[in-house]
Write an enzyme that holds these catalytic residues in place. Structure first.
Site, PDB file in Angstrom:
ATOM      1  CG  HIS A 205      -0.312   0.648   2.293  1.00  0.00           C
ATOM      2  ND1 HIS A 205       0.291  -0.656   2.895  1.00  0.00           N
ATOM      3  CD2 HIS A 205      -0.405   1.450   3.440  1.00  0.00           C
ATOM      4  CE1 HIS A 205       0.894  -0.343   4.682  1.00  0.00           C
ATOM      5  NE2 HIS A 205       0.613   0.809   4.494  1.00  0.00           N
TER       6      HIS A 205
ATOM      7  CG  HIS B 225       4.523   5.755   4.657  1.00  0.00           C
ATOM      8  ND1 HIS B 225       4.549   5.438   6.653  1.00  0.00           N
ATOM      9  CD2 HIS B 225       3.233   6.273   4.803  1.00  0.00           C
ATOM     10  CE1 HIS B 225       3.680   5.910   6.929  1.00  0.00           C
ATOM     11  NE2 HIS B 225       2.091   6.163   5.949  1.00  0.00           N
TER      12      HIS B 225
ATOM     13  CG  HIS C 227       0.043   8.411   2.269  1.00  0.00           C
ATOM     14  ND1 HIS C 227      -0.871   7.435   2.547  1.00  0.00           N
ATOM     15  CD2 HIS C 227       0.900   8.786   3.432  1.00  0.00           C
ATOM     16  CE1 HIS C 227      -0.697   6.540   3.547  1.00  0.00           C
ATOM     17  NE2 HIS C 227       0.239   7.364   4.535  1.00  0.00           N
TER      18      HIS C 227
ATOM     19  CG  HIS D 297       2.662  10.481   6.944  1.00  0.00           C
ATOM     20  ND1 HIS D 297       0.950   9.483   6.503  1.00  0.00           N
ATOM     21  CD2 HIS D 297       1.980  11.365   6.451  1.00  0.00           C
ATOM     22  CE1 HIS D 297       0.299  10.897   6.030  1.00  0.00           C
ATOM     23  NE2 HIS D 297       0.908  11.402   6.154  1.00  0.00           N
TER      24      HIS D 297
ATOM     25  CB  THR E 154      -3.714   7.917   7.378  1.00  0.00           C
ATOM     26  OG1 THR E 154      -2.646   7.122   6.725  1.00  0.00           O
ATOM     27  CG2 THR E 154      -3.510   9.574   7.894  1.00  0.00           C
ATOM     28  CB  THR E 155      -3.310   1.932   7.244  1.00  0.00           C
ATOM     29  OG1 THR E 155      -1.770   2.351   8.006  1.00  0.00           O
ATOM     30  CG2 THR E 155      -2.842   3.291   5.712  1.00  0.00           C
TER      31      THR E 155
END
Length: 313
Positions: free
Chosen positions: A130, A156, A158, A175, A256-257
């Site tokens: 992801h 990571h 986004h 992030h 957020t996951t």
């Protein structure tokens, strides 16, 4: 003459039987969806693919959660997929959020608000399906928030950005995830990117990210300086943050996951950096199909406020 008349009638009848009144035209193509970018130019993206219509990039046989809006494992269903993910649906302090500077309460930065103290450490860049992540091994330094130390664990990307600031959704968001020594508390620093000049760290790891396209694996990076990953403007060592570029928003939110754990202290750097279109596209191509646009939808504030920290003298 009768013979000629019969011949004309036959030809005309044959023409009527074979004639197709529908004109030949190119297939209709979907119009791109316009997502607000940095204000000077919008991001153009094709509509979110569905499980039956996505492009041919590799997709894992079994995914735990996804980002397709119409998929049973899409963001609106995360809280139903597992009992331990219930906060994704029932939580009242979820992330990301939309931030308006005019609505933020202002606070003068002190030496205890946010102090960044990173140092080089071994790292691995990994395709986690992801997102593309950089995982730090050992001690990569920490941040200090109101006297509490949070140690850097990973970062990571986004794409597009998850947070919206002053009505703008940017092209990329980094992030940097930190946890206390006992792993019980989380603090995240976020950085926004618009399309523009290449990001130096992404340039450095281009070949590694290319090798990760559609493959769930990790590649050692060797000793990596986290300060080069973020390329931001917080103070490196203990002391008062730099005045220039040190403004940041802070609020209480969540991951957020899934599992969407709450009580996460969020810091979002106000200064917007840049990454090239090719770098953003590479990050999108590298992750698995369902996460090409891996931004969770905006979550309600539910009465929460947020602060803008900085030197206002």
């Amino acid at each position: 003459m009768l013979k000629d008349s019969l011949l004309c009638l036959f030809v005309f009848t044959f023409f009527l039987l074979c004639w197709n009144p529908t004109p030949i035209r190119a297939d209709d193509s979907p119009e791109p969806t316009h997502i607000r970018g940095n204000g000077s130019h919008p991001i153009h993206e094709w509509p979110h693919p569905t499980p039956d219509t996505h492009h041919d990039a590799a997709t894992p046989e079994v995914i735990e959660f996804g980002y397709w809006q119409d998929d049973p494992k899409g963001p609106q269903h995360w809280g139903d997929l597992k009992k331990e993910w219930s906060l994704c649906k029932e939580g009242k302090r979820q992330s990301p959020i939309e931030i308006w500077e005019k609505n933020a309460s202002k606070d003068i930065t002190s030496s205890d608000d946010l102090v960044v103290s990173y140092k080089p450490a071994n790292a691995t860049i990994k395709n986690e399906e992801h997102a593309i992540s950089v995982l730090f091994e050992g001690d990569a330094g920490s941040i200090r928030v109101n006297g509490t130390d949070y140690f850097l664990k990973q970062c990571h990307w986004h794409h597009p950005s998850e947070h919206i600031v002053n009505g703008r959704r940017h092209d990329l968001e980094l992030h940097m995830v930190h946890k206390t020594k006992d792993m019980s508390k989380v603090a995240v620093i976020g950085f926004l990117y618009r399309l523009g000049a290449p990001n130096s760290f992404l340039t450095k790891v281009t070949s590694q990210i290319t090798s990760l396209i559609g493959v769930q694996k990790g590649i050692p990076l060797g000793v990596t300086d986290p300060r080069r990953v973020k390329k931001a403007h917080f103070q490196k060592n203990m002391g008062k943050p730099k005045k220039a570029g040190s403004k940041f928003f802070r609020y209480m939110g969540s991951l957020t996951t899934p599992p969407c754990v709450e009580e996460v202290i969020w810091h979002l750097n106000k200064k917007v950096q840049s990454a090239s279109p090719a770098q953003v596209e590479l990050l999108q191509d590298a992750v698995f199909d369902f996460a090409r646009n891996n931004a969770r939808p905006i979550q309600p504030l539910n009465g929460r406020g947020y602060k803008l920290y900085g030197d206002y003298h």
